[in-house]
Design a protein around this motif. Structure first.
Motif, PDB file in Angstrom:
ATOM      1  N   LEU A   8       0.810  -1.214   0.000  1.00 55.82           N
ATOM      2  CA  LEU A   8       0.000   0.000   0.000  1.00 55.82           C
ATOM      3  C   LEU A   8       0.849   1.271   0.000  1.00 55.82           C
ATOM      4  CD1 LEU A   8      -2.817  -1.025   2.516  1.00 55.82           C
ATOM      5  CD2 LEU A   8      -3.037  -0.712   0.029  1.00 55.82           C
ATOM      6  N   SER A   9       2.107   1.161   0.423  1.00 55.29           N
ATOM      7  CA  SER A   9       2.986   2.330   0.493  1.00 55.29           C
ATOM      8  C   SER A   9       3.943   2.438  -0.684  1.00 55.29           C
ATOM      9  CB  SER A   9       3.794   2.295   1.801  1.00 55.29           C
ATOM     10  OG  SER A   9       2.943   2.365   2.925  1.00 55.29           O
ATOM     11  N   LEU A  10       3.890   1.479  -1.602  1.00 54.11           N
ATOM     12  CA  LEU A  10       4.776   1.516  -2.753  1.00 54.11           C
ATOM     13  C   LEU A  10       4.222   2.429  -3.849  1.00 54.11           C
ATOM     14  CD1 LEU A  10       5.842  -2.235  -3.154  1.00 54.11           C
ATOM     15  CD2 LEU A  10       7.187  -0.346  -2.216  1.00 54.11           C
ATOM     16  N   ASP A  11       5.110   3.122  -4.529  1.00 57.11           N
ATOM     17  CA  ASP A  11       4.705   3.986  -5.628  1.00 57.11           C
ATOM     18  C   ASP A  11       4.296   3.185  -6.856  1.00 57.11           C
ATOM     19  OD1 ASP A  11       5.271   6.201  -4.077  1.00 57.11           O
ATOM     20  OD2 ASP A  11       7.298   6.448  -4.886  1.00 57.11           O
ATOM     21  N   GLU A  95      18.017   7.918   2.806  1.00 53.44           N
ATOM     22  CA  GLU A  95      16.903   8.852   2.629  1.00 53.44           C
ATOM     23  C   GLU A  95      15.621   8.303   3.246  1.00 53.44           C
ATOM     24  OE1 GLU A  95      18.165  11.081  -1.555  1.00 53.44           O
ATOM     25  OE2 GLU A  95      16.806   9.358  -1.594  1.00 53.44           O
ATOM     26  N   ALA A  96      15.397   7.001   3.098  1.00 50.77           N
ATOM     27  CA  ALA A  96      14.187   6.388   3.651  1.00 50.77           C
ATOM     28  C   ALA A  96      14.195   6.439   5.169  1.00 50.77           C
ATOM     29  CB  ALA A  96      14.068   4.948   3.167  1.00 50.77           C
ATOM     30  N   ILE A  97      15.332   6.109   5.772  1.00 53.51           N
ATOM     31  CA  ILE A  97      15.438   6.158   7.235  1.00 53.51           C
ATOM     32  C   ILE A  97      15.143   7.561   7.740  1.00 53.51           C
ATOM     33  CG2 ILE A  97      17.085   6.050   9.149  1.00 53.51           C
ATOM     34  CD1 ILE A  97      18.430   3.687   7.630  1.00 53.51           C
ATOM     35  N   VAL A 163      18.780   2.138  14.399  1.00 58.30           N
ATOM     36  CA  VAL A 163      18.242   3.447  14.047  1.00 58.30           C
ATOM     37  C   VAL A 163      17.640   4.122  15.273  1.00 58.30           C
ATOM     38  CG1 VAL A 163      16.514   4.660  12.666  1.00 58.30           C
ATOM     39  CG2 VAL A 163      17.826   2.779  11.651  1.00 58.30           C
ATOM     40  N   ALA A 164      16.897   3.349  16.078  1.00 60.44           N
ATOM     41  CA  ALA A 164      16.266   3.889  17.284  1.00 60.44           C
ATOM     42  C   ALA A 164      16.124   2.773  18.305  1.00 60.44           C
ATOM     43  CB  ALA A 164      14.905   4.495  16.950  1.00 60.44           C
ATOM     44  N   GLU A 165      15.827   3.139  19.527  1.00 58.84           N
ATOM     45  CA  GLU A 165      15.669   2.125  20.573  1.00 58.84           C
ATOM     46  C   GLU A 165      14.477   1.223  20.294  1.00 58.84           C
ATOM     47  OE1 GLU A 165      17.441   1.190  23.250  1.00 58.84           O
ATOM     48  OE2 GLU A 165      19.015   2.534  22.518  1.00 58.84           O
ATOM     49  N   ASN A 166      13.385   1.807  19.831  1.00 57.69           N
ATOM     50  CA  ASN A 166      12.185   1.016  19.578  1.00 57.69           C
ATOM     51  C   ASN A 166      11.428   1.613  18.400  1.00 57.69           C
ATOM     52  OD1 ASN A 166      10.063  -0.731  19.666  1.00 57.69           O
ATOM     53  ND2 ASN A 166       9.180   0.073  21.566  1.00 57.69           N
ATOM     54  N   ALA A 167      11.715   1.067  17.223  1.00 59.17           N
ATOM     55  CA  ALA A 167      11.055   1.572  16.010  1.00 59.17           C
ATOM     56  C   ALA A 167      10.518   0.428  15.173  1.00 59.17           C
ATOM     57  CB  ALA A 167      12.035   2.409  15.204  1.00 59.17           C
ATOM     58  N   SER A 168      10.251  -0.711  15.820  1.00 58.95           N
ATOM     59  CA  SER A 168       9.814  -1.898  15.083  1.00 58.95           C
ATOM     60  C   SER A 168       8.524  -1.663  14.317  1.00 58.95           C
ATOM     61  CB  SER A 168       9.638  -3.076  16.047  1.00 58.95           C
ATOM     62  OG  SER A 168      10.867  -3.407  16.643  1.00 58.95           O
ATOM     63  N   GLU A 169       7.671  -0.784  14.833  1.00 62.04           N
ATOM     64  CA  GLU A 169       6.386  -0.551  14.166  1.00 62.04           C
ATOM     65  C   GLU A 169       6.570   0.200  12.846  1.00 62.04           C
ATOM     66  OE1 GLU A 169       7.249   3.088  16.590  1.00 62.04           O
ATOM     67  OE2 GLU A 169       7.428   0.918  16.880  1.00 62.04           O
ATOM     68  N   LEU A 170       7.761   0.687  12.592  1.00 59.69           N
ATOM     69  CA  LEU A 170       8.025   1.421  11.359  1.00 59.69           C
ATOM     70  C   LEU A 170       8.681   0.559  10.283  1.00 59.69           C
ATOM     71  CD1 LEU A 170       9.442   4.749  12.888  1.00 59.69           C
ATOM     72  CD2 LEU A 170       7.112   4.296  12.094  1.00 59.69           C
ATOM     73  N   ARG A 171       8.794  -0.727  10.508  1.00 62.51           N
ATOM     74  CA  ARG A 171       9.516  -1.584   9.568  1.00 62.51           C
ATOM     75  C   ARG A 171       8.920  -1.541   8.161  1.00 62.51           C
ATOM     76  NH1 ARG A 171      10.148  -7.481  11.356  1.00 62.51           N
ATOM     77  NH2 ARG A 171       8.035  -7.171  12.122  1.00 62.51           N
ATOM     78  N   ALA A 173       7.020   0.735   6.797  1.00 64.14           N
ATOM     79  CA  ALA A 173       7.140   2.073   6.208  1.00 64.14           C
ATOM     80  C   ALA A 173       8.551   2.326   5.687  1.00 64.14           C
ATOM     81  CB  ALA A 173       6.760   3.137   7.240  1.00 64.14           C
ATOM     82  N   VAL A 174       9.570   1.948   6.468  1.00 62.33           N
ATOM     83  CA  VAL A 174      10.958   2.157   6.038  1.00 62.33           C
ATOM     84  C   VAL A 174      11.284   1.252   4.852  1.00 62.33           C
ATOM     85  CG1 VAL A 174      13.381   1.982   6.707  1.00 62.33           C
ATOM     86  CG2 VAL A 174      11.720   2.938   8.310  1.00 62.33           C
ATOM     87  N   ALA A 175      10.786   0.012   4.892  1.00 63.07           N
ATOM     88  CA  ALA A 175      11.031  -0.918   3.785  1.00 63.07           C
ATOM     89  C   ALA A 175      10.441  -0.371   2.485  1.00 63.07           C
ATOM     90  CB  ALA A 175      10.426  -2.285   4.103  1.00 63.07           C
ATOM     91  N   ALA A 176       9.188   0.063   2.536  1.00 62.68           N
ATOM     92  CA  ALA A 176       8.525   0.578   1.331  1.00 62.68           C
ATOM     93  C   ALA A 176       9.208   1.835   0.823  1.00 62.68           C
ATOM     94  CB  ALA A 176       7.051   0.850   1.623  1.00 62.68           C
TER      95      ALA A 176
END
Length: 252
Positions: A8-11, A95-97, A163-171, A173-176
């Motif tokens: 859903l987040s891919l162009d 850039e994505a990070i 990248v951060a202490e707890n950013a697992s919920e962003l996996r 989003a960062v991947a896409a």
């Protein structure tokens, strides 16, 4: 990793394969490529049991805290242009990070992403090439998004970071966003437009580094990056060298 969230987040629509665990995402796509797969394919895993980095090094890939993914592409590029894919991907990942987390990421030539003096991501590009170009290219990307429970293994504790202490919920989003940025830069690879943002993220230019080659190592000052992403260095004797391969060590 949720494939639908990534999609859903891919162009652009591409084929996505998501698994809980695999040996190596690069190896999975290599098998697909050798079986005749001609589409662009993204393979993502929650963990890897045999993740690989450059020069046969292992890449620590614990469950739930990182992004372990590989992209299979079939670019219409010369072999020389294909060597630009790794640094191009480093720009995309940095850039994505930064775009998703707001955290500034730097690049260490040629393929490592650094935050706060620690390596948080690496890239491994493999493929099948002829004199005319690439049959296929596989770009593997590993990102330590969050610090794993219990920390990193002792052998990499001094050099590895997250990248951060707890950013697992962003996996997802960062991947896409990494894929989006990669595909954006890839279409302009012949113009070398990515070189400027690559150079801007190099944090060691002007500093003394250790250049590591198959024949040994030596100290030099990092001068610049040329249009082919070769690192220009000045040795202590004043000699200028343009490095197309090898590794560097930077004291941060």
């Amino acid at each position: 990793m949720n494939a639908e969230k990534i999609r859903l987040s891919l162009d652009k629509e591409i084929k996505i394969i998501a698994v809980k665990e695999t040996s190596s995402t690069n190896d999975e796509l290599k098998r697909l490529a050798l079986s005749g797969e001609r589409d662009t394919v993204l393979f993502v895993a929650d963990s890897q049991t045999a993740g690989r980095g450059r020069k046969g090094r292992s890449f620590f890939s614990p469950d739930g805290t990182g992004i372990y993914m590989s992209l299979l592409i079939h670019p219409d590029l010369t072999p020389e242009e294909c060597t630009l894919i790794t640094p191009l991907c480093a720009v995309a990942a940095a850039e994505a990070i930064e775009g998703v987390t707001g955290i500034k990421a730097g690049i260490k030539w040629v393929n490592d992403i650094f935050i706060g003096g620690k390596k948080v991501a690496g890239i491994l590009t493999e493929g099948s090439f002829t004199r005319k170009g690439a049959d296929y290219v596989i770009v593997g990307i590993g990102i330590n998004l969050s610090r794993p429970e219990g920390g990193f293994p002792e052998e990499i504790r001094e050099t590895a970071g997250a990248v951060a202490e707890n950013a697992s919920e962003l996996r997802e989003a960062v991947a896409a966003e990494t894929v989006n940025r990669f595909m954006h830069h890839l279409k302009d690879i012949k113009s070398r437009k990515f070189i400027r943002p690559y150079r801007e993220r190099l944090f060691f230019l002007g500093k003394e580094i250790t250049v590591i080659t198959a024949d040994g190592s030596y100290r030099a000052t990092a001068e610049d990056i040329d249009s082919d992403c070769r690192l220009t260095v000045r040795t202590r004797s004043g000699e200028i060298k343009a490095l197309g391969s090898g590794e560097i060590s930077v004291k941060i």
